[in-house]
Design a protein around this motif. Structure first.
Motif, mmCIF file in Angstrom:
data_model
loop_
_atom_site.group_PDB
_atom_site.id
_atom_site.type_symbol
_atom_site.label_atom_id
_atom_site.label_comp_id
_atom_site.label_asym_id
_atom_site.label_seq_id
_atom_site.Cartn_x
_atom_site.Cartn_y
_atom_site.Cartn_z
ATOM 1 N N GLN A 254 -7.462 -4.072 5.897
ATOM 2 C CA GLN A 254 -6.329 -3.183 6.160
ATOM 3 C C GLN A 254 -5.652 -2.765 4.865
ATOM 4 N N GLU A 257 -7.648 -0.003 3.185
ATOM 5 C CA GLU A 257 -7.428 1.275 3.869
ATOM 6 C C GLU A 257 -6.068 1.867 3.485
ATOM 7 N N GLN A 260 -6.211 3.223 -0.144
ATOM 8 C CA GLN A 260 -6.944 4.489 -0.233
ATOM 9 C C GLN A 260 -6.133 5.632 0.359
ATOM 10 N N ALA A 261 -5.380 5.349 1.433
ATOM 11 C CA ALA A 261 -4.549 6.388 2.041
ATOM 12 C C ALA A 261 -3.378 6.777 1.142
#
Length: 401
Positions: A254, A257, A260-261
C-alpha cells in the motif's frame, strides 16, 4: 499554515501588551509554538506567569540568566525560531533596533537573529509621528524588517490617530504571510514514515519498533520551510503533523502505491521502516492454536523495495532521493553499501542497537552519507535532526518553483 512553526514573541512595554496574550492564544490555535520574551517594561503590563501559561513554555526575561547564558541562550533563542515577532513594538524598541543597540535580552535577540523580524508598533500618536521615530522606521524597512500596523484609533491616553497596535488576528495574518516565503515554497516533497504492518491473519501482523517520530518531525520541518508535503505514513505511534497532506497505509504494498500516486515530487525522503518481508499466504481467519502442540508454518515473500523503485526510475525521478538506514552494527559500512545498492542520493544512517536507546526514543544520532562521504552529526532531539536535514534539502532543491 502555522502548524509546526516556532515564533519568538518579544513583548514590549505598553498598554497594548495585553493584546500579546491573545496573540499567543491565536498563534497556538493554529499550531504554532510560541516562546515569549518579556522586556522589563513589558512585565509592568503582563506577568511572566500569564504569558507562560498561555504559551505552555518558559518565558525569558533576563539576558544575564546564568543557566541559559552558560549555553549562549540568546544566540539559540534568536535562531531557533522561524520568525521573530515584536508586539507591541514600542518607540524604544524600534530605536534600539535601528541603532543596533543590544543592552537587554530583547534587543540582543534582535541583533543576534538570522531570521525575519515582524514588528507591530504601538505608541502615542505624537511618538509615532516624531521625526526620530519616522527615521527609525525608514531604516528598519530598508533592513528588511516587516511591519503590521499601526492603525488609527483612540489611544489609552485619550488622543486619536495612528499608533494603535494591530489586532491579534491582523498580526496572525501578517505572520502567515511572512512565513509563506520559505526556501521550499512551491516545492512538492514526499515523506514516508512509520512502520508497516504485514498481516498474518485478521488479528496478527509483522511489525517493527518504529514510532514514526523522526519522519513526522521531518515532514513538519519541511512544511515550515514552505514545502508542499505529502506524508505517507504507516500505523505510527505519533500523530501525523498538521498542515501536510496525509496518506495513511498499513502494508508495504500500500505504501508503494501511495508513493507512486504522490509523484512527481522535487524530493522524496523515505524515513519509513518498511518491513522487508510479508507472509506469502495470509489467512482470512484467525489461526488457531493446534491442540496437539504443532506450530504453524509461515512462508515469507519479499516486499517491494520502495526506495530502490523510486531511486532507479528512468522518468520522473525526484531531483533528490533520501533514504534512511537503521543499523545495529557496522553502521557506516552497511549504510554506504545500501546507498550504492539502492541508487539514492543520500542515506541517513543511525545506530539503533539496544545500547543507544534511539529506536522509539526522542533523540537520534545520524550520519549523512552522500557522494561526498560520511558526515556524522551529534546526538540531538529528533526535531533538531529534522530541521537540520530539511535545511540541507532546501539547499539542494530550493529556489524558484
Amino acid at each position: 499554515m502555522l502548524a509546526g512553526k516556532h515564533i519568538l514573541l518579544i513583548i514590549g512595554g505598553g498598554i497594548a501588551a495585553f493584546k500579546a496574550l491573545d496573540l499567543i492564544r491565536r498563534l497556538r490555535e493554529r499550531g504554532a509554538e510560541v516562546t515569549p520574551v518579556l522586556t522589563r517594561a513589558g512585565q509592568e503590563f503582563v506577568t511572566p506567569l500569564s504569558a507562560s501559561g498561555l504559551a505552555a513554555r518558559k518565558v525569558y526575561t533576563d539576558l544575564f540568566d546564568l543557566t541559559d547564558e552558560a549555553e549562549m541562550g540568546h544566540i539559540e533563542l534568536s535562531r531557533a525560531a522561524d520568525l521573530v515577532v515584536v508586539a507591541p513594538a514600542t518607540a524604544d524598541l524600534l530605536g534600539k533596533m535601528a541603532g543596533g543597540l543590544a543592552n537587554d535580552l530583547a534587543s540582543t535577540l534582535l541583533m543576534a537573529t538570522d531570521k525575519r523580524v515582524l514588528v507591530a508598533p504601538a505608541m502615542n500618536v505624537r511618538m509615532w509621528e516624531h521625526p526620530a521615530n519616522q527615521r527609525n522606521i525608514v531604516t528598519l524597512k530598508q533592513d528588511g524588517v516587516l511591519f503590521v500596523g499601526p492603525t488609527d484609533g483612540t489611544m489609552a491616553c485619550g488622543e486619536f490617530g495612528p499608533g494603535r497596535m494591530a489586532e491579534p488576528l491582523e498580526i496572525v495574518a501578517a505572520v502567515e504571510a511572512a512565513l509563506m516565503d520559505g526556501p521550499l515554497k512551491g516545492k512538492h516533497v514526499l515523506v514516508t514514515s512509520g512502520p508497516t504492518h504485514e498481516p498474518i491473519d485478521p488479528v496478527r501482523y509483522i511489525a517493527n519498533r518504529s514510532s514514526g517520530a523522526q519522519g513526522t518531525a521531518l515532514a513538519r520541518a519541511l512544511s515550515a520551510l514552505g514545502a508542499d508535503v505529502t506524508f505517507v505514513t504507516g500505523p505510527a505511534d505519533v500523530p501525523p503533523p498538521d498542515g501536510v497532506k496525509v496518506v495513511q497505509v498499513q502494508t508495504a504494498g500500500q505504501m508503494l502505491e501511495a508513493v507512486q500516486a504522490a509523484l512527481p515530487a522535487s524530493a522524496a525522503v523515505f524515513a519509513a521502516a518498511v518491513a522487508d518481508w510479508r507472509v506469502a499466504r495470509t489467512s482470512d481467519q484467525k489461526i488457531k492454536k493446534d491442540q496437539a502442540g504443532s506450530l504453524p508454518v509461515l512462508e515469507f515473500a519479499e516486499n517491494p523495495d520502495i526506495l530502490a523503485t523510486v531511486s532507479q526510475m528512468k522518468q520522473g525521478r525526484p531531483a533528490l532521493v533520501v533514504g534512511f538506514a537503521a543499523e545495529t552494527n557496522d553502521v557506516i559500512a552497511h549504510a554506504t553499501a545500501k546507498r550504492e545498492r539502492k541508487g539514492c542520493d543520500w542515506i541517513v544512517a543511525n545506530d539503533v542497537s539496544p545500547a543507544t536507546g534511539i529506536m522509539g526514543g526522542s533523540e537520534n544520532a545520524v550520519t549523512l552519507i552522500s557522494d561526498q562521504g560520511a558526515e556524522a552529526w551529534p546526538r540531538m532531539g529528533k526535531d533538531d535532526v529534522a530541521r537540520q536535514l530539511a535545511a540541507r534539502i532546501a539547499e539542494v532543491i530550493g529556489g524558484d518553483a
